[in-house]
Design a protein around this motif. Sequence first.
Motif, PDB file in Angstrom:
ATOM      1  N   ASP A 192       0.843  -1.197   0.000  1.00 60.97           N
ATOM      2  CA  ASP A 192       0.000   0.000   0.000  1.00 60.97           C
ATOM      3  C   ASP A 192       0.888   1.260   0.000  1.00 60.97           C
ATOM      4  O   ASP A 192       0.711   2.183  -0.822  1.00 60.97           O
ATOM      5  N   ALA A 195       3.162   1.502  -3.257  1.00 55.95           N
ATOM      6  CA  ALA A 195       2.396   1.780  -4.471  1.00 55.95           C
ATOM      7  C   ALA A 195       2.150   3.272  -4.679  1.00 55.95           C
ATOM      8  O   ALA A 195       1.931   3.721  -5.810  1.00 55.95           O
ATOM      9  N   VAL A 196       2.219   4.029  -3.595  1.00 55.39           N
ATOM     10  CA  VAL A 196       1.916   5.466  -3.687  1.00 55.39           C
ATOM     11  C   VAL A 196       2.829   6.154  -4.702  1.00 55.39           C
ATOM     12  O   VAL A 196       2.395   7.024  -5.465  1.00 55.39           O
ATOM     13  N   SER A 199       3.131   3.629 -10.646  1.00 54.72           N
ATOM     14  CA  SER A 199       2.013   3.841 -11.564  1.00 54.72           C
ATOM     15  C   SER A 199       1.153   2.579 -11.623  1.00 54.72           C
ATOM     16  O   SER A 199       1.650   1.485 -11.884  1.00 54.72           O
ATOM     17  N   SER A 200      -0.151   2.773 -11.433  1.00 56.80           N
ATOM     18  CA  SER A 200      -1.056   1.623 -11.420  1.00 56.80           C
ATOM     19  C   SER A 200      -1.321   1.095 -12.827  1.00 56.80           C
ATOM     20  O   SER A 200      -1.904   0.029 -12.990  1.00 56.80           O
ATOM     21  N   ASP A 249       6.209   0.554  -9.275  1.00 54.65           N
ATOM     22  CA  ASP A 249       5.262   0.319 -10.380  1.00 54.65           C
ATOM     23  C   ASP A 249       4.640  -1.076 -10.283  1.00 54.65           C
ATOM     24  O   ASP A 249       3.440  -1.253 -10.537  1.00 54.65           O
ATOM     25  N   ALA A 252       2.116  -0.991  -7.437  1.00 55.58           N
ATOM     26  CA  ALA A 252       0.899  -0.227  -7.775  1.00 55.58           C
ATOM     27  C   ALA A 252       0.047  -0.974  -8.805  1.00 55.58           C
ATOM     28  O   ALA A 252      -1.187  -0.996  -8.705  1.00 55.58           O
ATOM     29  N   SER A 253       0.693  -1.592  -9.793  1.00 56.92           N
ATOM     30  CA  SER A 253      -0.063  -2.297 -10.838  1.00 56.92           C
ATOM     31  C   SER A 253      -0.692  -3.567 -10.284  1.00 56.92           C
ATOM     32  O   SER A 253      -1.819  -3.932 -10.647  1.00 56.92           O
ATOM     33  N   GLN A 255      -1.534  -4.028  -7.082  1.00 60.69           N
ATOM     34  CA  GLN A 255      -2.606  -3.567  -6.183  1.00 60.69           C
ATOM     35  C   GLN A 255      -3.856  -3.183  -6.978  1.00 60.69           C
ATOM     36  O   GLN A 255      -4.985  -3.483  -6.590  1.00 60.69           O
ATOM     37  N   GLU A 256      -3.627  -2.534  -8.127  1.00 61.66           N
ATOM     38  CA  GLU A 256      -4.751  -2.119  -8.976  1.00 61.66           C
ATOM     39  C   GLU A 256      -5.526  -3.341  -9.487  1.00 61.66           C
ATOM     40  O   GLU A 256      -6.750  -3.340  -9.536  1.00 61.66           O
ATOM     41  N   ARG A 289      -6.110   2.178  -1.714  1.00 62.30           N
ATOM     42  CA  ARG A 289      -6.609   2.187  -3.090  1.00 62.30           C
ATOM     43  C   ARG A 289      -7.987   1.509  -3.169  1.00 62.30           C
ATOM     44  O   ARG A 289      -8.879   1.967  -3.876  1.00 62.30           O
TER      45      ARG A 289
END
Length: 352
Positions: A192, A195-196, A199-200, A249, A252-253, A255-256, A289
Motif C-alpha cells: 500500500d 504503491a503510492v 504507476s497503477s 510500479d 501499484a499495478s 494492487q490495482e 486504493r
Amino acid sequence: MVLMASSEPLVLGIETSCDETGIGIVRGHSLLADAVASSVEEHARFGGVVPEVASRAHLEAMVPTIERACDTAGIALRDVDAIAVTAGPGLAGALLVGVAAAKALAIGLDKPLYGVNHLAAHVAVDQLQHGALPEPCLAMLVSGGHSSLLRVGDVTGDIQPMGATIDDAAGEAFDKVARLLGLGFPGGPVIDRTAVSGSSIAIDFPRGLTTRKDLERHRFDFSFSGLKTAVARWVEARERSGEPVPVADVAASFQEAVCDVLVRKALDAASSEGIDEIVIGGGVAANSRLRVLAEERASKLGIRIRVPRPGLCTDNGAMVAALGSEMVARGRTPSALDLPADSSQPVTHVLA
Ligand code: KG4
Ligand code: ZN
C-alpha cells in the motif's frame, strides 16, 4: 444532573484467531476500548504466521491486554454483562487460548458466553463506526485467510455466501507478492505504501475470473494465484534482462489488479441482489486504493460503501465485542460452556 445507567449491554470481546491478541469492550454500538497486542514482529523473519509462536504470544499477552482494555474503558471486569470470543475460523492453537480465557472469565464472573464467528465479526464491527447495519446488506470480506462475498440478512444468524476465492485469499496475494519484491511481512501495508510512488497502469496484470467464460461459472468468485504467478514471471524476466525492477510500479499495478476485481465483483453481487449498501471488512479493507476505488465506482451506481477505519479492519477484539453485543441485543441463546474452538467454522455458523 441525574446519571441514568445505560440499558445497553456491556460486552467484552476476545480475539485470538491469528497473530493479534485483541480485547475490545463495547456498550451497545459504542466502542469503549480496543486493546491489541500483536506478535507480527515475531513472525516476520519466517515470512508468515507461525502457529506455535502465535499461541504462546496470546498466552503471554492475554491478562495484560484485558487489564489495558478495562483501564481504557474505565470499567471493572465485574461490570461486564457478557463475554464474547472468536470460536473460529482461525489457527486451532491460537483460538484455544482465547476460548479458554473466555470460559474462565464467563465462569469466574458468572456471565453468559458467546462463541462467535470471526468473519461475521469483521462485518459487525462496522456498526461501531457507522451505526446499525442495513438488512440485508452485501459484505465483502478480504483478509489474509479469506476473500468472500456474503449476503447478510442478519449478522447474528443469516449470512449466505455468494462467492469466495478458489485459491489464494486477497491478503495472501499481497503477502506473497511483497515477499517476492523483498518488501517484508505483512505485505499489505508495505505494498500500500510502496504503491503510492508507482504507476497503477505501468503493467497490465491479469484480472482473475473476469472473462465471459469464467463469469458463467464463477461470477462472484475470486482467484489471485494466477496474478501472483504473473507478477513473479514479470519480475524474473526483468531480472534476467539485467534491468532494475521498478518495485513501486509493480506494487501499484498489482494492487490495482486486486482492487479492480474486488470492487467489480462486489458491485455486481450487490446489484444482482438489489442491495444498495456494501460493507467491506477484513485486513485488506485497510487498503487505501481499495477504499478510494470502491467509493468512486459505487457512487456512480448509487451504492453506498461502508468501510470501518483501518484499525477496525485488521483483527481486533472490538469486532468480537460488537458481534457479541448484537447477540445480546437480539436475545440469542448463549453458547455452552464446553464450547469448542473450530478452526474451519463456516461463515453460515455465526454463533457456536
Ligand atoms: O483480517 P486480518 O488482520 O487477519 C486475518 O483474519 O487474516 O488480515 C490480515 C491481512 C494480511 O494478509 C495483510 O497483508 C492484509 O490483511 N492487509 C492489507 C493492508 N493491511 C493489512 N492488505 C492490503 N492493504 C493494506 N493496507
Ligand atoms: Zn480477520
